[in-house]
Design an enzyme around this catalytic site. Structure first.
Site, short mmCIF file in Angstrom:
data_model
loop_
_atom_site.label_atom_id
_atom_site.label_comp_id
_atom_site.label_asym_id
_atom_site.label_seq_id
_atom_site.Cartn_x
_atom_site.Cartn_y
_atom_site.Cartn_z
N ARG A 150 -0.06 14.64 12.77
CA ARG A 150 0.35 14.43 11.39
C ARG A 150 0.59 15.75 10.64
O ARG A 150 -0.03 16.04 9.62
CB ARG A 150 -0.67 13.58 10.63
CG ARG A 150 -1.13 12.31 11.33
CD ARG A 150 -0.06 11.26 11.48
NE ARG A 150 0.40 10.69 10.24
CZ ARG A 150 -0.19 9.65 9.64
NH1 ARG A 150 -1.27 9.14 10.16
NH2 ARG A 150 0.31 9.16 8.52
N LYS A 203 0.85 -1.20 0.00
CA LYS A 203 0.00 0.00 0.00
C LYS A 203 0.88 1.24 0.00
O LYS A 203 0.66 2.16 -0.79
CB LYS A 203 -0.88 0.01 1.24
CG LYS A 203 -1.56 1.34 1.52
CD LYS A 203 -2.47 1.33 2.73
CE LYS A 203 -1.78 1.56 4.03
NZ LYS A 203 -1.47 2.96 4.34
N ASN A 204 1.89 1.25 0.87
CA ASN A 204 2.68 2.48 1.06
C ASN A 204 3.73 2.71 -0.01
O ASN A 204 4.38 3.75 0.00
CB ASN A 204 3.29 2.48 2.47
CG ASN A 204 2.22 2.66 3.53
OD1 ASN A 204 1.07 2.96 3.23
ND2 ASN A 204 2.60 2.43 4.78
C1 EPZ Z 1 3.96 7.15 6.24
O1 EPZ Z 1 3.15 8.15 6.81
C2 EPZ Z 1 3.10 5.90 6.16
N1 EPZ Z 1 1.95 6.14 5.27
C3 EPZ Z 1 2.63 5.50 7.55
O2 EPZ Z 1 1.89 4.29 7.44
C4 EPZ Z 1 3.86 5.25 8.43
O3 EPZ Z 1 3.43 4.95 9.74
C5 EPZ Z 1 4.76 6.50 8.44
O4 EPZ Z 1 5.10 6.86 7.08
C6 EPZ Z 1 6.04 6.27 9.22
O5 EPZ Z 1 6.75 5.20 8.68
C7 EPZ Z 1 2.12 6.05 3.93
O6 EPZ Z 1 3.21 5.79 3.44
C8 EPZ Z 1 0.91 6.28 3.09
P1 EPZ Z 1 5.91 10.61 8.29
P2 EPZ Z 1 3.67 9.70 6.82
O7 EPZ Z 1 5.76 11.86 7.52
O8 EPZ Z 1 4.45 9.96 5.58
C9 EPZ Z 1 6.37 14.01 11.55
C10 EPZ Z 1 0.06 2.85 7.73
O9 EPZ Z 1 -0.42 2.34 8.75
N2 EPZ Z 1 6.20 14.97 10.45
O10 EPZ Z 1 7.12 9.76 8.06
O11 EPZ Z 1 2.51 10.57 7.10
C11 EPZ Z 1 5.07 13.26 11.87
O12 EPZ Z 1 4.28 14.01 12.77
C12 EPZ Z 1 0.49 4.31 7.77
O13 EPZ Z 1 0.24 2.26 6.63
C13 EPZ Z 1 6.38 16.33 10.72
O14 EPZ Z 1 6.65 16.73 11.86
O15 EPZ Z 1 4.63 9.68 8.07
C14 EPZ Z 1 5.56 11.98 12.48
O16 EPZ Z 1 5.80 12.19 13.85
C15 EPZ Z 1 0.20 4.95 9.12
N3 EPZ Z 1 6.23 17.22 9.71
C16 EPZ Z 1 6.90 11.72 11.79
O17 EPZ Z 1 7.24 12.94 11.14
C17 EPZ Z 1 5.94 16.82 8.43
O18 EPZ Z 1 5.83 17.69 7.53
C18 EPZ Z 1 6.84 10.63 10.74
O19 EPZ Z 1 5.77 10.95 9.84
C19 EPZ Z 1 5.76 15.44 8.17
C20 EPZ Z 1 5.91 14.53 9.20
#
Ligand code: EPZ
Length: 420
Positions: free
Chosen positions: A122, A22-23
């Site tokens: 998020r 999916k991801n």
């Molecule tokens: C991706 O989400 C995945 N989703 C998530 O999977 C996964 O848990 C996550 O990466 C971490 O591996 C998809 O790929 C569609 P991040 P994403 O941006 O990109 C902070 C599942 O269950 N952050 O890596 O949204 C954020 O708050 C889903 O399949 C900022 O601060 O995750 C978090 O604490 C759930 N500012 C950390 O980074 C930003 O601009 C990681 O988030 C962006 C993120």
């Protein structure tokens, strides 16, 4: 709304084939916006989230069609609008992944500001900051991110102060058509990102540093269509392996990229499971034993994936011994523990830490899913509970697991879906 009914106690056994990730599929589908030519994707999983991405791309004017062998044809020769509406973004946060490609190809994008979700606020501040570094003018107005780059994007140097999967994906998809060179530092290195980079390179993108924390991208004038096989879903595979370990069973999964499982394999071995693997398969045999408890600390890849944390909490609730699970990536991703306590689990939550004392068994109970991976952990808890467990709001599960009850039935679980 559908529910799952599980009667626990069956040991899982049998063979499954992994679905496409999916991801990986979601960013790769968004990346097809970068070219007017036709793209063909193989092994695109049939999920609510990929369906939502099809709806979103089609609403922009892309032509998207699925074949029955999970192949998908996509072509964005001439979009008729550049707006990702609230109605779609609110159902899938990953809709924000059209921001970078739309900006790169058309110089404009409007994406509904994705709200938080059950696991955390998020934020998308880093997505916006990296695009501004490339020359985009971004404002947030009336709940929308409005990004403009009328003269196109320019290469830039940018360091992410937090490792972000989506932020890295948007940045790369913007940089591949920018004028000049972009250097991105402290990027996410999840296997799904490597898969996206592979697809972009297949389209003609010039990207150096794949597999490291620094990417150097030489912008090109245009990208061509490509054909690509989406990688297997390492989180789906990990979920079924944890279910096999929790139930003392033996499960073989084919069509797998074992290396992408990374440290999840080590954690599974720490449960006492016997793991074997080949080039494209992995087998877990718990030999009828109760698993040993495993301590987990989540972290960006190559650390332990946050998307596998809830599943291991479920296993630890019936494992031998005590364990600690620390969630460092998202600020509110331990909620399913409260539902498991309704099933007799012994879990203390203290901020980002869950302390678990393994019990010989859980008791079935009606519980409610809150997010995708929390729902999967409740399924695992139901499989090892005595009696009947009913899981409500399983639309969360359908977002990220293809036919979960069908797969588990094949493995001998007593599980069925009911429509309320
Ligand atoms: C991706 O989400 C995945 N989703 C998530 O999977 C996964 O848990 C996550 O990466 C971490 O591996 C998809 O790929 C569609 P991040 P994403 O941006 O990109 C902070 C599942 O269950 N952050 O890596 O949204 C954020 O708050 C889903 O399949 C900022 O601060 O995750 C978090 O604490 C759930 N500012 C950390 O980074 C930003 O601009 C990681 O988030 C962006 C993120």
């Amino acid at each position: 709304m559908d529910s799952l009914i599980i009667r626990g106690g069956n040991r899982l056994g049998g063979t499954l084939t992994a679905s496409g990730s999916k991801n990986a599929a979601l960013p790769i589908m968004a990346a097809t916006l970068l070219t007017p030519e036709s793209c063909t994707l193989h092994r695109v999983p049939i999920l609510r989230d990929t369906d939502t991405m099809v709806t979103l791309l089609s609403s922009l004017g892309a032509e998207v069609s699925r074949r029955d062998d999970k192949a998908m044809a996509l072509q964005s020769s001439a979009l008729h609008q550049l707006k990702a509406p609230y109605e779609l973004v609110k159902t899938m946060r990953a809709s924000i992944l059209v921001l970078g490609p739309l900006l790169a190809r058309y110089g404009r994008a409007e994406v509904s500001f994705p709200g938080g979700c059950a696991i955390g606020s998020r934020p998308v501040d880093l997505h916006i900051r990296v695009l501004e570094a490339m020359g985009a003018v971004v404002e947030v107005a009336e709940g929308y991110i409005i990004a403009d780059a009328p003269t196109g994007l320019s290469g830039a140097e940018f360091t992410f102060d937090t490792v972000t999967v989506g932020g890295t994906e948007n940045a790369v998809m913007a940089a591949v058509l920018a004028t000049g060179t972009t250097v991105l530092r402290n990027v996410a290195q999840e296997p799904e990102i490597i898969d996206l980079l592979g697809f972009l390179q297949q389209m003609g993108a010039k990207i150096e540093g794949v597999g490291t924390d620094t990417l150097t991208i030489e912008g090109v004038a245009s990208l061509s269509g490509a054909s690509y096989h989406v990688m297997p879903d390492r989180i789906e595979v990990g979920t079924y392996l944890v279910a096999a370990a929790a139930t003392g069973g033996r499960v073989r999964i084919e069509g797998v990229a074992p290396a992408a499982l990374g440290v999840v394999r080590d954690a599974l071995q720490q449960t006492g499971a016997v793991l074997s693997e080949g080039a494209d398969w992995i087998c877990l045999d718990m030999e009828g034993r109760r698993p040993q408890a495993v301590d987990i600390v989540t972290a960006p890849f190559p650390g332990f994936p946050t998307d596998m944390q809830a599943q291991f909490i479920a296993l630890n609730t019936i494992a031998e011994g005590r364990s600690t699970v620390i969630e460092t990536v998202f600020e509110n991703r331990l909620m399913q523990a409260h539902e498991m306590k309704r099933m007799g689990a012994e879990i203390d939550i203290d901020g980002d830490t869950a302390r678990i004392t393994g019990r010989p068994a859980l008791q079935g109970a009606p519980v409610m899913a809150s997010d995708l991976r929390a729902s999967a952990s409740l399924v695992i808890a139901g499989l090892v509970a005595s009696g009947e467990t009913r899981i409500d709001r399983i639309y969360h599960i359908d977002r990220g697991y293809e036919n979960i009850e069908g797969n588990l039935q094949c493995l001998g679980a007593d599980i069925r879906r009911i429509s309320a």
